[in-house]
Scaffold this motif. Structure first.
Motif, short mmCIF file in Angstrom:
data_model
loop_
_atom_site.label_atom_id
_atom_site.label_comp_id
_atom_site.label_asym_id
_atom_site.label_seq_id
_atom_site.Cartn_x
_atom_site.Cartn_y
_atom_site.Cartn_z
N UNK A 211 0.84 -1.19 0.00
CA UNK A 211 0.00 0.00 0.00
C UNK A 211 0.88 1.25 0.00
N UNK A 212 1.96 1.22 0.77
CA UNK A 212 2.85 2.37 0.87
C UNK A 212 3.53 2.72 -0.42
N UNK A 213 3.64 1.78 -1.34
CA UNK A 213 4.32 2.04 -2.60
C UNK A 213 3.35 2.50 -3.69
N UNK A 214 2.05 2.48 -3.41
CA UNK A 214 1.08 2.92 -4.41
C UNK A 214 1.08 4.43 -4.53
N UNK A 215 0.95 4.92 -5.75
CA UNK A 215 0.99 6.36 -6.00
C UNK A 215 -0.32 7.04 -5.59
N UNK A 216 -1.45 6.36 -5.76
CA UNK A 216 -2.75 6.92 -5.42
C UNK A 216 -3.46 6.01 -4.42
N UNK A 217 -4.07 6.62 -3.41
CA UNK A 217 -4.75 5.88 -2.36
C UNK A 217 -6.25 6.11 -2.46
N UNK A 218 -7.00 5.07 -2.14
CA UNK A 218 -8.45 5.22 -2.07
C UNK A 218 -8.83 5.68 -0.68
N UNK A 219 -10.08 6.08 -0.51
CA UNK A 219 -10.58 6.47 0.81
C UNK A 219 -10.42 5.29 1.77
N UNK A 220 -10.71 4.11 1.29
CA UNK A 220 -10.56 2.91 2.12
C UNK A 220 -9.12 2.74 2.60
N UNK B 109 -14.85 5.59 7.69
CA UNK B 109 -15.06 6.28 6.43
C UNK B 109 -15.80 7.60 6.64
N UNK B 110 -16.78 7.58 7.54
CA UNK B 110 -17.56 8.80 7.81
C UNK B 110 -16.66 9.90 8.38
N UNK B 111 -15.66 9.53 9.14
CA UNK B 111 -14.72 10.52 9.68
C UNK B 111 -13.96 11.20 8.56
N UNK B 112 -13.51 10.41 7.58
CA UNK B 112 -12.81 10.99 6.44
C UNK B 112 -13.70 11.99 5.73
N UNK B 113 -14.96 11.63 5.51
CA UNK B 113 -15.87 12.53 4.81
C UNK B 113 -16.22 13.75 5.65
N UNK B 114 -16.24 13.62 6.97
CA UNK B 114 -16.41 14.78 7.85
C UNK B 114 -15.23 15.73 7.68
N UNK B 115 -14.01 15.18 7.67
CA UNK B 115 -12.82 15.99 7.45
C UNK B 115 -12.89 16.70 6.10
#
Length: 66
Positions: A6-15, A25-31
């Motif tokens: 995961x650390x080597x991936x260029x793009x990360x999903x919300x998950x 997930x709701x915390x991320x969307x609150x932020x």
């Protein structure tokens, strides 16, 4: 997928971000609504991605001295 992969991936999903930070997930969307989330890329299908470099910069900016 391991955290190293995961650390080597260029793009990360919300998950990915929620798993890495241990938040809901709701915390991320609150932020995001409060404009406190890392910069996001909105894909044509509505999914969000965050560049690994932007995520790392965002985390660094949150650091507080001991």
């Amino acid at each position: 997928m391991t955290s190293q992969q995961r650390g080597s991936r260029e793009h990360l999903s919300v998950r990915d971000i929620c798993e890495e930070l241990g938040v809901a997930r709701s915390t991320f969307y609150d932020w995001r609504a409060a404009r406190k989330a890392p910069p996001c890329i909105k894909l044509p299908n509505g999914d969000l991605r965050v560049r690994r470099a932007d995520f790392e910069r965002w985390l660094k900016a949150l650091e507080q001295p001991a």
